[in-house]
Design a protein around this motif. Structure first.
Motif, PDB file in Angstrom:
ATOM      1  N   LEU A 251       0.837  -1.206   0.000  1.00  0.00           N
ATOM      2  CA  LEU A 251       0.000   0.000   0.000  1.00  0.00           C
ATOM      3  C   LEU A 251       0.866   1.248   0.000  1.00  0.00           C
ATOM      4  O   LEU A 251       0.599   2.223   0.708  1.00  0.00           O
ATOM      5  CB  LEU A 251      -0.929  -0.013   1.227  1.00  0.00           C
ATOM      6  N   THR A 252       1.931   1.247  -0.804  1.00  0.00           N
ATOM      7  CA  THR A 252       2.802   2.411  -0.918  1.00  0.00           C
ATOM      8  C   THR A 252       3.056   2.719  -2.384  1.00  0.00           C
ATOM      9  O   THR A 252       2.678   1.952  -3.274  1.00  0.00           O
ATOM     10  CB  THR A 252       4.151   2.169  -0.217  1.00  0.00           C
ATOM     11  N   GLY A 253       3.723   3.853  -2.637  1.00  0.00           N
ATOM     12  CA  GLY A 253       4.067   4.222  -4.004  1.00  0.00           C
ATOM     13  C   GLY A 253       2.839   4.316  -4.879  1.00  0.00           C
ATOM     14  O   GLY A 253       1.843   4.943  -4.530  1.00  0.00           O
ATOM     15  N   ASP A 254       2.890   3.665  -6.052  1.00  0.00           N
ATOM     16  CA  ASP A 254       1.750   3.726  -6.959  1.00  0.00           C
ATOM     17  C   ASP A 254       0.599   2.826  -6.520  1.00  0.00           C
ATOM     18  O   ASP A 254      -0.446   2.797  -7.164  1.00  0.00           O
ATOM     19  CB  ASP A 254       2.181   3.390  -8.396  1.00  0.00           C
ATOM     20  N   LYS A 255       0.755   2.105  -5.398  1.00  0.00           N
ATOM     21  CA  LYS A 255      -0.327   1.291  -4.839  1.00  0.00           C
ATOM     22  C   LYS A 255      -0.887   1.891  -3.556  1.00  0.00           C
ATOM     23  O   LYS A 255      -1.640   1.234  -2.833  1.00  0.00           O
ATOM     24  CB  LYS A 255       0.181  -0.133  -4.585  1.00  0.00           C
ATOM     25  N   ILE A 283      -0.139   8.577  10.855  1.00  0.00           N
ATOM     26  CA  ILE A 283       0.691   9.740  11.159  1.00  0.00           C
ATOM     27  C   ILE A 283       0.099  10.982  10.481  1.00  0.00           C
ATOM     28  O   ILE A 283      -0.031  11.033   9.270  1.00  0.00           O
ATOM     29  CB  ILE A 283       2.137   9.518  10.688  1.00  0.00           C
ATOM     30  N   GLY A 284      -0.275  11.980  11.284  1.00  0.00           N
ATOM     31  CA  GLY A 284      -0.827  13.220  10.757  1.00  0.00           C
ATOM     32  C   GLY A 284      -2.336  13.271  10.758  1.00  0.00           C
ATOM     33  O   GLY A 284      -2.917  14.263  10.319  1.00  0.00           O
ATOM     34  N   SER A 324       0.779  13.126   2.236  1.00  0.00           N
ATOM     35  CA  SER A 324       0.950  11.682   2.398  1.00  0.00           C
ATOM     36  C   SER A 324       0.797  11.334   3.876  1.00  0.00           C
ATOM     37  O   SER A 324       1.581  11.786   4.716  1.00  0.00           O
ATOM     38  CB  SER A 324       2.324  11.251   1.897  1.00  0.00           C
ATOM     39  N   TYR A 325      -0.197  10.544   4.194  1.00  0.00           N
ATOM     40  CA  TYR A 325      -0.467  10.113   5.565  1.00  0.00           C
ATOM     41  C   TYR A 325      -0.009   8.665   5.700  1.00  0.00           C
ATOM     42  O   TYR A 325      -0.416   7.808   4.921  1.00  0.00           O
ATOM     43  CB  TYR A 325      -1.951  10.268   5.895  1.00  0.00           C
ATOM     44  N   VAL A 326       0.836   8.410   6.687  1.00  0.00           N
ATOM     45  CA  VAL A 326       1.497   7.123   6.799  1.00  0.00           C
ATOM     46  C   VAL A 326       0.789   6.272   7.848  1.00  0.00           C
ATOM     47  O   VAL A 326       0.646   6.684   9.010  1.00  0.00           O
ATOM     48  CB  VAL A 326       2.981   7.288   7.165  1.00  0.00           C
ATOM     49  N   LEU A 327       0.333   5.095   7.437  1.00  0.00           N
ATOM     50  CA  LEU A 327      -0.291   4.135   8.334  1.00  0.00           C
ATOM     51  C   LEU A 327       0.810   3.247   8.903  1.00  0.00           C
ATOM     52  O   LEU A 327       1.606   2.688   8.147  1.00  0.00           O
ATOM     53  CB  LEU A 327      -1.306   3.266   7.594  1.00  0.00           C
ATOM     54  N   LEU A 344      -1.636   6.707   2.731  1.00  0.00           N
ATOM     55  CA  LEU A 344      -2.882   7.264   2.224  1.00  0.00           C
ATOM     56  C   LEU A 344      -2.552   8.624   1.638  1.00  0.00           C
ATOM     57  O   LEU A 344      -2.137   9.536   2.356  1.00  0.00           O
ATOM     58  CB  LEU A 344      -3.909   7.393   3.346  1.00  0.00           C
ATOM     59  N   LYS A 345      -2.713   8.768   0.333  1.00  0.00           N
ATOM     60  CA  LYS A 345      -2.361  10.002  -0.363  1.00  0.00           C
ATOM     61  C   LYS A 345      -3.617  10.843  -0.567  1.00  0.00           C
ATOM     62  O   LYS A 345      -4.565  10.415  -1.236  1.00  0.00           O
ATOM     63  CB  LYS A 345      -1.721   9.670  -1.715  1.00  0.00           C
ATOM     64  N   ALA A 346      -3.622  12.046   0.030  1.00  0.00           N
ATOM     65  CA  ALA A 346      -4.764  12.951  -0.078  1.00  0.00           C
ATOM     66  C   ALA A 346      -4.425  14.093  -1.021  1.00  0.00           C
ATOM     67  O   ALA A 346      -3.459  14.825  -0.794  1.00  0.00           O
ATOM     68  CB  ALA A 346      -5.145  13.488   1.298  1.00  0.00           C
ATOM     69  N   ASP A 347      -5.199  14.258  -2.071  1.00  0.00           N
ATOM     70  CA  ASP A 347      -5.016  15.346  -3.026  1.00  0.00           C
ATOM     71  C   ASP A 347      -6.037  16.447  -2.763  1.00  0.00           C
ATOM     72  O   ASP A 347      -7.138  16.179  -2.274  1.00  0.00           O
ATOM     73  CB  ASP A 347      -5.184  14.829  -4.462  1.00  0.00           C
ATOM     74  N   GLY A 348      -5.657  17.666  -3.120  1.00  0.00           N
ATOM     75  CA  GLY A 348      -6.593  18.769  -2.974  1.00  0.00           C
ATOM     76  C   GLY A 348      -5.889  20.049  -2.566  1.00  0.00           C
ATOM     77  O   GLY A 348      -4.665  20.080  -2.390  1.00  0.00           O
TER      78      GLY A 348
END
Length: 508
Positions: A251-255, A283-284, A324-327, A344-348
């Motif tokens: 669940l990192t990078g392009d996944k 994290i965050g 980028s929020y790190v689990l 978990l990548k949040a765009d906006g």
């Protein structure tokens, strides 16, 4: 004997009249009160039977992680048919490392199952003909002997069927319970089943399926090639890997998981174990709600939540700012040295009133900040066949450098003035390129002069890296930022590991 006064007799009589009559066929008042659950309780399994199934049978939608099936959207119980296959297969557990997983549905964790409280579930378990082992399934959401395990022992090439009614709402683990149980679970045989409450789960924008597990390989962490299961490590509870969704980097990078600012995310998080308890943290972010232990109650404003082996939790949070929020499992060495890390990548748009917006991915994400780690897997495959090129080493080393060295020495090797010496155009490296693998493995303490400037800091040893990782990082540095070029081999790294220099560091 003293006389009993008239006032005392009247008091005794009044007390007797105030007590409830007690006959042998009467239930105590406390027992009677228990027949009706308070408004804030569900009543458990005694209130979970909503009658026989209505309508035609429904075939359950099963999803592979990290996807979650859609909500049932039903207001009445149904007969739901679940068909799940047991598949034994070789899969990557890390870049250049493979492992023989035993799976439900071909993935680790197994397929996500979603039903409604009161549903009658007809469960079909099929064990593929090429399996080497018999398997069964124990669903923690089942009321019945072994959670279904007693009815589902299935030899290779065979199938089993049993039926249960989903009486309790909640998020439940399922796993194989064939002896040796620990080995079957440690090989990836677990997943989640969500039993929705009658009113369904609250609507959110995104739902994701994440499950932690601990794995026990004969080789050490990131040792390349195919790795066997190590029973003694499992008994000793000393995992080589602690992972989300069955593989380092799953669940990192392009996944990476994705979302957008303004959305609400719900995570369905399980812990297959077999041994470790998870201290789950993002994290965050702060969890707005956590349905602890996968049950009906939620806690609010939670930073980190415990998830026991064989347990689960649901958590929701609203995305205010991008990034980028790190689990992680906040037993933190598991995250950064055993693989329990996801993104978990949040765009906006930014919201500087809440957060300034500065983001340095590689501090937390390490080598997982890269889009993917395919270069490391490619280098490992080439090394196995004896065809490893310098270019493949450089590409693999670049990805590994991001997580191992870039925080102190900076992404372009420029170092930090007066603190960490530069690796770019380094006369220290040019004078003796073999210093690179030695310094990586043993660290360096005491004064050094690099490009005419004095440095006196303490670089800790990175001896957790494998010999091929050290060789690839060294080769990348030698061929980057104006350095002289050249190559460091796995044999060079092994020789450096065996020869500890006088100025080696003992760590900070």
């Amino acid at each position: 004997m003293k006389r009993v006064t008239r006032p005392l007799l009247l008091a005794i009589a009044a007390l007797a009249l105030s007590l409830p009559a007690c006959r042998s066929d009467d239930k105590p008042a406390a027992d009677a009160a228990q027949t009706t659950a308070p408004e804030d309780q569900t009543g458990g399994s005694r209130k979970g039977d909503f009658g026989p199934p209505q309508g035609e049978p429904i075939k359950a939608v099963l999803t592979s992680p990290p996807l979650v099936p859609p909500a049932t959207g039903r207001t009445a119980p149904a007969k739901v048919i679940v068909e799940l296959d047991v598949i034994e297969k070789d899969l990557p557990i890390s870049e250049g490392v493979t492992y023989t997983f035993w799976t439900f549905g071909g993935t680790v964790p197994g397929s996500f199952i979603r039903v409604r409280q009161g549903d009658t579930v007809e469960f079909h378990l099929r064990n593929m003909p090429d399996s080497k082992m018999p398997h069964n399934i124990d669903l923690h959401g089942v009321t019945g002997p072994g959670g279904g395990a007693a009815s589902s022992f299935t030899a290779p090439g065979h199938s089993s069927r049993f039926t249960f009614k989903a009486l309790n709402a909640g998020l439940y683990v399922y796993h194989c319970a064939t002896a040796p149980v620990g080995m079957h679970v440690a090989n990836g045989m677990y997943g989640l089943i969500l039993v929705e409450p009658p009113e369904g789960m609250p609507k959110v924008d995104r739902e994701y399926y994440v499950m932690q597990g601990d794995f026990y390989t004969a080789g050490k962490y990131r040792e390349k090639g195919h790795q066997a299961f190590d029973m003694q490590k499992g008994i000793d509870e000393n995992p080589t890997y602690v992972l989300f969704n069955g593989a380092e980097g799953a669940l990192t990078g392009d996944k990476a998981l994705t979302t957008k600012v303004g959305e609400t995310v719900r995570l369905y998080v399980g812990n297959g174990g077999p041994n470790l308890v998870s201290s789950f943290h993002v994290i965050g972010e702060i969890f707005d709600k956590v349905w602890y232990e996968g049950g009906s109650k939620f806690q609010e404003n939670v930073q980190t939540t415990l998830i026991p082996a064989g347990g689960a939790a649901m958590m929701e949070f609203h995305m205010e700012v991008p990034g980028s929020y790190v689990l992680v499992d906040h037993s933190i060495f598991r995250a950064f040295n055993k693989g329990a890390l996801a993104i978990l990548k949040a765009d906006g748009p930014e919201n500087k009133a809440i957060y300034s917006g500065k983001e340095v991915d590689y501090v937390y994400l390490g080598d997982r900040a890269a889009p993917n780690m395919a270069a490391v897997a490619t280098a490992a495959a080439s090394a196995k066949t004896g065809d490893l090129s310098v270019e493949e080493q450089i590409n693999a080393g670049k990805a590994l450098f991001a997580g191992t060295c870039s925080t102190c020495h900076q992404p372009e090797g420029q170092g930090m003035e007066g603190v960490f010496p530069p690796l770019a155009k380094s006369d220290y490296i040019a004078a003796d390129p073999k210093r690179l693998p030695s310094t990586i493995l043993h660290g360096l303490v005491g004064p050094v002069k690099v490009n005419g400037k004095d440095y006196n800091s303490n670089m800790p040893p990175m001896n957790q890296l494998t010999d091929d990782e050290v060789a690839n990082i060294s080769t990348y540095v030698l061929n980057s930022w104006g350095n002289p070029g050249g190559r460091v081999t796995k044999a060079d790294a092994a020789a450096a590991r065996a020869a500890k220099p006088a100025n080696a560091s003992g760590g900070h």
